[in-house]
Design an enzyme around this catalytic site. Structure first.
Site, short mmCIF file in Angstrom:
data_model
loop_
_atom_site.label_atom_id
_atom_site.label_comp_id
_atom_site.label_asym_id
_atom_site.label_seq_id
_atom_site.Cartn_x
_atom_site.Cartn_y
_atom_site.Cartn_z
N ARG A 26 0.60 13.99 9.95
CA ARG A 26 -0.36 14.89 9.29
C ARG A 26 -1.33 14.15 8.38
O ARG A 26 -2.50 14.48 8.34
CB ARG A 26 0.36 16.02 8.57
CG ARG A 26 0.95 15.72 7.24
CD ARG A 26 1.98 16.72 6.88
NE ARG A 26 3.11 16.58 7.77
CZ ARG A 26 3.80 17.59 8.29
NH1 ARG A 26 3.50 18.81 7.99
NH2 ARG A 26 4.81 17.35 9.08
N THR A 27 -0.86 13.15 7.64
CA THR A 27 -1.77 12.50 6.69
C THR A 27 -2.87 11.75 7.42
O THR A 27 -4.04 11.82 7.06
CB THR A 27 -0.97 11.57 5.74
OG1 THR A 27 0.07 12.34 5.14
CG2 THR A 27 -1.86 11.00 4.66
N LYS A 86 2.23 -10.04 14.74
CA LYS A 86 2.27 -11.48 15.02
C LYS A 86 2.46 -12.27 13.73
O LYS A 86 2.29 -13.48 13.71
CB LYS A 86 0.97 -11.91 15.71
CG LYS A 86 0.74 -11.21 17.04
CD LYS A 86 -0.56 -11.69 17.67
CE LYS A 86 -0.93 -10.87 18.89
NZ LYS A 86 -2.33 -11.06 19.29
N ARG A 117 -1.86 3.31 4.05
CA ARG A 117 -0.45 3.69 3.77
C ARG A 117 0.41 2.47 4.03
O ARG A 117 0.23 1.79 5.05
CB ARG A 117 -0.01 4.84 4.66
CG ARG A 117 1.48 5.10 4.57
CD ARG A 117 1.89 6.36 5.26
NE ARG A 117 1.56 7.53 4.46
CZ ARG A 117 2.03 8.75 4.69
NH1 ARG A 117 2.82 8.96 5.73
NH2 ARG A 117 1.70 9.75 3.92
N HIS A 139 1.23 8.93 -4.10
CA HIS A 139 0.60 9.55 -2.93
C HIS A 139 -0.40 10.55 -3.50
O HIS A 139 -0.19 11.76 -3.48
CB HIS A 139 1.69 10.24 -2.10
CG HIS A 139 1.26 10.73 -0.74
ND1 HIS A 139 -0.05 10.66 -0.29
CD2 HIS A 139 1.98 11.30 0.26
CE1 HIS A 139 -0.10 11.18 0.92
NE2 HIS A 139 1.11 11.56 1.28
C1 NCD Z 1 5.14 12.63 2.56
C2 NCD Z 1 5.05 11.12 2.54
O1 NCD Z 1 4.79 10.50 3.55
O2 NCD Z 1 5.26 10.60 1.46
N1 NCD Z 1 4.63 13.26 3.67
C3 NCD Z 1 3.31 13.44 3.82
O3 NCD Z 1 2.49 12.68 3.34
N2 NCD Z 1 2.94 14.53 4.50
C4 NCD Z 1 6.48 13.12 2.27
C5 NCD Z 1 7.57 12.72 3.20
O4 NCD Z 1 7.41 11.89 4.08
O5 NCD Z 1 8.66 13.27 3.00
#
Ligand code: NCD
Length: 319
Positions: free
Chosen positions: A58-59, A86, A108, A136
């Site tokens: 989703r992100t 690598k 990320r 986050h």
């Molecule tokens: C979160 C994350 O990745 O920190 N999810 C997200 O961003 N939708 C929370 C999670 O992974 O539990």
């Protein structure tokens, strides 16, 4: 304009009026996103690179859509197939991408602090899309917008954050944001899943979920972050659900109009009852996803404005 930041690395460095400005702009983008034609040209001509060193559905999709709706050229770097495999370091990967002149980099990474380190090495704007168990920020902002829309305000609410707090960057960013906006925060979970030093955070702690949920306006559930656990944190998933899983019976202790949130992905039947998660009268989980795109559009837009200002340009397309 009060939003002055060059990067969005965490909630920690944002002031309450910067948060409000971003949410107000996101509110406009939420309206745009419900129209048939969803385009704006806030990022026209700019390049956005999504660099996800951790799996994400989703992100990553949310940032991709946000960038495209604002007219940017968006590239998703498939890190699993890249030179990182690598042996290339994070910094080398970042410098290589930086040389391709992106304007915005969304990152990320599984290690806390990795995104801050990277931001020091590049000359574009960087957004932290989650670094280890650290921060986050766009998740906390989208949660804030969801709460503000459901409750009509973002202050003087009693908010319970429940479950695996120790391993959660979502909990950390939310704690900082909701604290800055003057809400009362309760943390609910087993002692093994509470972070160290939690007693100094100005929050109330509960090991008994039924006690902790009494009268709250918002119930924010968290995923059990099994990938960040090395065993022994919970007795069994069945036992965990019994004590800390949200179901209709436990929710009945909260305020009658309390809303239910979860950042996803959900473990149904482990941290939340599936029927409750789908109950559109109580659960705002789908609104969180919707607000995610709007908040990311606002963050990209504000950072792009600051980037243009720092480069001495006044409009997109000027040399
Ligand atoms: C979160 C994350 O990745 O920190 N999810 C997200 O961003 N939708 C929370 C999670 O992974 O539990």
């Amino acid at each position: 304009m009060s939003f002055r930041a060059r990067h969005l690395l965490g909630i920690d460095h944002l002031k309450p009026d910067e948060i409000t400005e971003l949410l107000d702009l996101a509110q406009d983008y939420a309206a745009l996103n419900r129209r048939t034609v969803k385009h704006s040209d806030a990022l026209a001509g700019m390049t956005l690179i999504n660099m996800f060193f951790e799996n994400s559905t989703r992100t990553q999709a949310s940032f991709e859509l946000a960038g495209k709706r604002l007219g940017a050229d968006v590239m998703n770097m498939a890190v699993s197939q890249s030179s990182v495999k690598k042996g290339e370091t994070l910094i080398d990967t970042a410098l290589t991408l930086n040389a391709m002149q992106p304007d915005l980099l969304v990152v990320r990474h599984p290690q806390s602090g990795a995104v801050n380190l990277l931001a020091e090495k590049v000359n574009c704007a960087v957004i932290n899309a989650g670094d280890g168990r650290h921060e986050h920020p766009t998740q906390a902002l989208l949660d804030a917008l969801t709460i503000r829309r459901a409750k009509g305000r973002l202050h003087r609410l009693t908010i319970a954050i429940c479950g695996d707090i120790a391993h959660s960057r979502v909990a950390r960013s939310n704690l900082i944001l909701l604290g800055k906006m003057e809400n009362r925060i309760r943390l609910i979970g087993p002692a093994t899943l509470m972070p160290a030093g939690v007693g100094d955070m100005g929050v109330e702690l509960f090991e008994d979920m039924r006690e902790g949920l009494k009268g709250v306006d918002v119930v924010m559930m968290l995923r059990l972050q099994k990938e960040r656990m090395d065993g022994g944190f919970i007795p069994s998933e069945r036992e965990y659900f019994h004590r800390f899983g949200l179901d209709a019976e436990k929710l009945a202790l909260a305020a009658p109009d309390a809303i239910v949130m979860h950042p996803g992905p959900m473990n149904r039947g482990v941290e939340i009852d599936g029927t409750l998660a789908d109950d559109i009268n109580r659960s705002v989980i789908q609104d969180q996803v919707e607000m995610g795109v709007a908040v990311r559009m606002a963050a990209l837009d504000l950072l792009a404005r600051n980037l243009r200002a720092s480069r001495g340009r006044t409009a997109v397309g000027e040399p």
